[in-house]
Design a protein around this motif. Structure first.
Motif, PDB file in Angstrom:
ATOM      1  N   ALA A  65       0.562  -0.831  -0.048  1.00  0.00           N
ATOM      2  CA  ALA A  65      -0.047   0.096  -0.107  1.00  0.00           C
ATOM      3  C   ALA A  65       0.275   1.424   0.233  1.00  0.00           C
ATOM      4  O   ALA A  65       0.632   1.953  -0.603  1.00  0.00           O
ATOM      5  CB  ALA A  65      -1.420  -0.250   1.348  1.00  0.00           C
ATOM      6  N   GLN A  66       1.672   1.622   0.446  1.00  0.00           N
ATOM      7  CA  GLN A  66       2.354   2.224   1.068  1.00  0.00           C
ATOM      8  C   GLN A  66       3.506   2.832  -0.377  1.00  0.00           C
ATOM      9  O   GLN A  66       3.862   3.220  -1.352  1.00  0.00           O
ATOM     10  CB  GLN A  66       4.010   1.929   1.835  1.00  0.00           C
ATOM     11  N   ALA A  67       3.658   0.849  -1.093  1.00  0.00           N
ATOM     12  CA  ALA A  67       4.563   1.573  -2.152  1.00  0.00           C
ATOM     13  C   ALA A  67       3.474   2.125  -3.679  1.00  0.00           C
ATOM     14  O   ALA A  67       3.573   3.398  -4.104  1.00  0.00           O
ATOM     15  CB  ALA A  67       5.086  -0.139  -3.008  1.00  0.00           C
ATOM     16  N   GLU A  68       2.588   1.752  -3.534  1.00  0.00           N
ATOM     17  CA  GLU A  68       0.863   2.202  -4.499  1.00  0.00           C
ATOM     18  C   GLU A  68       1.292   4.031  -3.751  1.00  0.00           C
ATOM     19  O   GLU A  68       0.911   4.512  -5.080  1.00  0.00           O
ATOM     20  CB  GLU A  68       0.007   1.594  -4.345  1.00  0.00           C
ATOM     21  N   ALA A  69       1.755   4.050  -2.851  1.00  0.00           N
ATOM     22  CA  ALA A  69       1.065   5.809  -2.669  1.00  0.00           C
ATOM     23  C   ALA A  69       2.202   6.516  -3.011  1.00  0.00           C
ATOM     24  O   ALA A  69       2.446   7.103  -4.138  1.00  0.00           O
ATOM     25  CB  ALA A  69       0.796   5.842  -1.081  1.00  0.00           C
ATOM     26  N   VAL A  70       3.547   5.825  -3.239  1.00  0.00           N
ATOM     27  CA  VAL A  70       4.529   6.523  -3.738  1.00  0.00           C
ATOM     28  C   VAL A  70       5.035   6.228  -5.040  1.00  0.00           C
ATOM     29  O   VAL A  70       5.046   7.725  -5.961  1.00  0.00           O
ATOM     30  CB  VAL A  70       5.854   6.166  -3.022  1.00  0.00           C
ATOM     31  N   ALA A  71       4.340   5.521  -5.734  1.00  0.00           N
ATOM     32  CA  ALA A  71       4.852   4.709  -6.994  1.00  0.00           C
ATOM     33  C   ALA A  71       3.982   6.261  -7.671  1.00  0.00           C
ATOM     34  O   ALA A  71       3.280   5.340  -9.021  1.00  0.00           O
ATOM     35  CB  ALA A  71       4.604   3.403  -7.352  1.00  0.00           C
ATOM     36  N   ARG A  72       3.977   7.785  -7.935  1.00  0.00           N
ATOM     37  CA  ARG A  72       3.205   8.188  -8.262  1.00  0.00           C
ATOM     38  C   ARG A  72       3.655   8.347 -10.248  1.00  0.00           C
ATOM     39  O   ARG A  72       4.132   9.324 -10.693  1.00  0.00           O
ATOM     40  CB  ARG A  72       2.790   9.317  -8.133  1.00  0.00           C
ATOM     41  N   HIS A  73       3.544   7.148 -10.768  1.00  0.00           N
ATOM     42  CA  HIS A  73       4.140   7.223 -12.619  1.00  0.00           C
ATOM     43  C   HIS A  73       3.304   6.404 -13.693  1.00  0.00           C
ATOM     44  O   HIS A  73       3.092   5.474 -13.147  1.00  0.00           O
ATOM     45  CB  HIS A  73       5.230   6.968 -12.372  1.00  0.00           C
ATOM     46  N   PRO A  74       2.331   6.436 -14.754  1.00  0.00           N
ATOM     47  CA  PRO A  74       1.682   5.350 -15.165  1.00  0.00           C
ATOM     48  C   PRO A  74       2.632   3.973 -15.653  1.00  0.00           C
ATOM     49  O   PRO A  74       1.856   3.611 -16.275  1.00  0.00           O
ATOM     50  CB  PRO A  74       1.031   5.737 -16.440  1.00  0.00           C
ATOM     51  N   LYS A  75       3.889   4.237 -15.432  1.00  0.00           N
ATOM     52  CA  LYS A  75       4.304   3.082 -15.978  1.00  0.00           C
ATOM     53  C   LYS A  75       5.098   2.263 -14.839  1.00  0.00           C
ATOM     54  O   LYS A  75       6.345   1.196 -15.030  1.00  0.00           O
ATOM     55  CB  LYS A  75       6.132   3.367 -17.473  1.00  0.00           C
ATOM     56  N   ILE A  76       5.009   2.689 -13.839  1.00  0.00           N
ATOM     57  CA  ILE A  76       4.926   1.577 -12.798  1.00  0.00           C
ATOM     58  C   ILE A  76       4.382   1.534 -12.361  1.00  0.00           C
ATOM     59  O   ILE A  76       3.186   1.612 -11.859  1.00  0.00           O
ATOM     60  CB  ILE A  76       5.880   2.798 -11.260  1.00  0.00           C
ATOM     61  N   CYS A  77       4.428  -0.306 -12.179  1.00  0.00           N
ATOM     62  CA  CYS A  77       3.385  -1.073 -11.582  1.00  0.00           C
ATOM     63  C   CYS A  77       3.887  -1.842 -10.581  1.00  0.00           C
ATOM     64  O   CYS A  77       5.182  -2.610 -10.171  1.00  0.00           O
ATOM     65  CB  CYS A  77       3.762  -2.366 -12.975  1.00  0.00           C
ATOM     66  N   VAL A  78       3.336  -2.146  -8.770  1.00  0.00           N
ATOM     67  CA  VAL A  78       4.268  -2.375  -7.968  1.00  0.00           C
ATOM     68  C   VAL A  78       3.433  -3.761  -7.795  1.00  0.00           C
ATOM     69  O   VAL A  78       1.784  -4.025  -8.342  1.00  0.00           O
ATOM     70  CB  VAL A  78       3.530  -1.958  -6.993  1.00  0.00           C
ATOM     71  N   THR A  79       4.518  -4.907  -7.437  1.00  0.00           N
ATOM     72  CA  THR A  79       3.826  -5.882  -7.786  1.00  0.00           C
ATOM     73  C   THR A  79       4.439  -7.431  -5.974  1.00  0.00           C
ATOM     74  O   THR A  79       5.757  -6.562  -6.096  1.00  0.00           O
ATOM     75  CB  THR A  79       4.026  -7.283  -9.197  1.00  0.00           C
ATOM     76  N   GLU A  80       3.699  -7.745  -6.404  1.00  0.00           N
ATOM     77  CA  GLU A  80       4.439  -8.622  -4.921  1.00  0.00           C
ATOM     78  C   GLU A  80       4.808  -9.956  -6.014  1.00  0.00           C
ATOM     79  O   GLU A  80       4.311 -11.623  -5.720  1.00  0.00           O
ATOM     80  CB  GLU A  80       3.155  -9.344  -3.670  1.00  0.00           C
ATOM     81  N   ILE A  81       4.769 -10.261  -7.036  1.00  0.00           N
ATOM     82  CA  ILE A  81       5.224 -11.414  -7.782  1.00  0.00           C
ATOM     83  C   ILE A  81       5.798 -12.378  -6.946  1.00  0.00           C
ATOM     84  O   ILE A  81       5.966 -13.303  -7.539  1.00  0.00           O
ATOM     85  CB  ILE A  81       5.746 -10.960  -9.059  1.00  0.00           C
ATOM     86  N   GLU A  82       7.685 -11.687  -6.887  1.00  0.00           N
ATOM     87  CA  GLU A  82       7.724 -13.220  -6.040  1.00  0.00           C
ATOM     88  C   GLU A  82       6.871 -14.050  -5.410  1.00  0.00           C
ATOM     89  O   GLU A  82       7.449 -15.124  -4.949  1.00  0.00           O
ATOM     90  CB  GLU A  82       8.926 -12.564  -5.744  1.00  0.00           C
ATOM     91  N   THR A  83       6.080 -13.201  -4.193  1.00  0.00           N
ATOM     92  CA  THR A  83       5.470 -14.286  -3.573  1.00  0.00           C
ATOM     93  C   THR A  83       4.146 -15.206  -4.081  1.00  0.00           C
ATOM     94  O   THR A  83       4.220 -16.339  -4.458  1.00  0.00           O
ATOM     95  CB  THR A  83       4.786 -13.321  -2.682  1.00  0.00           C
ATOM     96  N   LEU A  84       4.246 -14.875  -5.140  1.00  0.00           N
ATOM     97  CA  LEU A  84       3.383 -15.685  -6.482  1.00  0.00           C
ATOM     98  C   LEU A  84       4.432 -16.520  -7.413  1.00  0.00           C
ATOM     99  O   LEU A  84       3.878 -17.749  -7.522  1.00  0.00           O
ATOM    100  CB  LEU A  84       2.855 -14.265  -7.681  1.00  0.00           C
TER     101      LEU A  84
END
Length: 206
Positions: A65-84
């Motif tokens: 949630a914090q990463a989503e709040a900071v990542a203010r750019h249309p080309k940034i994707c916040v992901t937990e892909i290592e968990t997946l």
């Protein structure tokens, strides 16, 4: 969040870490990576935990949630892909990403401080020889990065800064060092100042 999207032919930067917490330094590196390396996307891969760090990170949901709040750019994707993916180490993650996203040109992004200790990572040479790497200088890290074991061993694979736009399409091993006046902000400093802890409920945005 699910699996991030990418198609064959795209250049995707990978910025991994615990993001405990995400801050303006992560955003500054990402913006420069998109511009310098001509990336279509950058994935912020929020990891379950860094094996080289002693402290336990804040809960995953809070860090995302914090990463989503900071990542203010249309080309940034916040992901937990290592968990997946079920991976813990970068070399494993890269191998599985390349198998899942065939034809995508991945670039591993990291600060110069991580280049200094890269030889301590599991299968670190496999990492260097799997995907190109974009290295960003932060205050105080430039000389140590240039003299690091990884930089010395792979000095012949280093691209000059003027060739940064070619990095994503280069064959590994290939790396490019971008010397910039980066923000001195760090997750460690933010935690030390008491502005972030696993038990805090309120998000702290930069």
């Amino acid at each position: 969040m699910g699996w991030p999207s990418a198609r064959a032919g795209q250049a995707v930067g990978l910025l991994g870490g615990s993001f405990d917490p995400a801050h303006e330094g992560h955003l500054a590196i990402t913006r420069e990576a998109i511009r310098r390396f001509r990336l279509d996307r950058v994935w912020w891969m929020v990891s379950p935990g860094n094996p080289l760090k002693e402290h336990r990170p804040a809960p995953m949901a809070r860090r995302l949630a914090q990463a989503e709040a900071v990542a203010r750019h249309p080309k940034i994707c916040v992901t937990e892909i290592e968990t997946l993916l079920g991976t813990r180490y970068t070399a494993q993650t890269l191998a599985r990403l390349r198998a899942r996203y065939v034809g995508v040109d991945f670039v591993w992004l990291m600060g110069a401080d991580n280049l200094v200790q890269l030889h301590e990572w599991q299968d670190w040479q496999r990492i260097v020889e799997t995907v190109p790497m974009g290295i960003f200088a932060r205050p105080g890290d430039r000389l140590g990065a240039r003299l690091s074991r990884a930089a010395r061993l792979y000095r012949g694979a280093r691209l000059p800064m003027r060739a940064a736009p070619l990095l994503a399409r280069a064959e590994a091993p290939a790396w490019c060092f971008v010397n910039l006046p980066m923000s001195a902000a760090s997750s460690t400093a933010i935690r030390a100042a008491g502005n972030w802890s696993p038990s805090m409920r309120k998000l702290v945005t930069p």
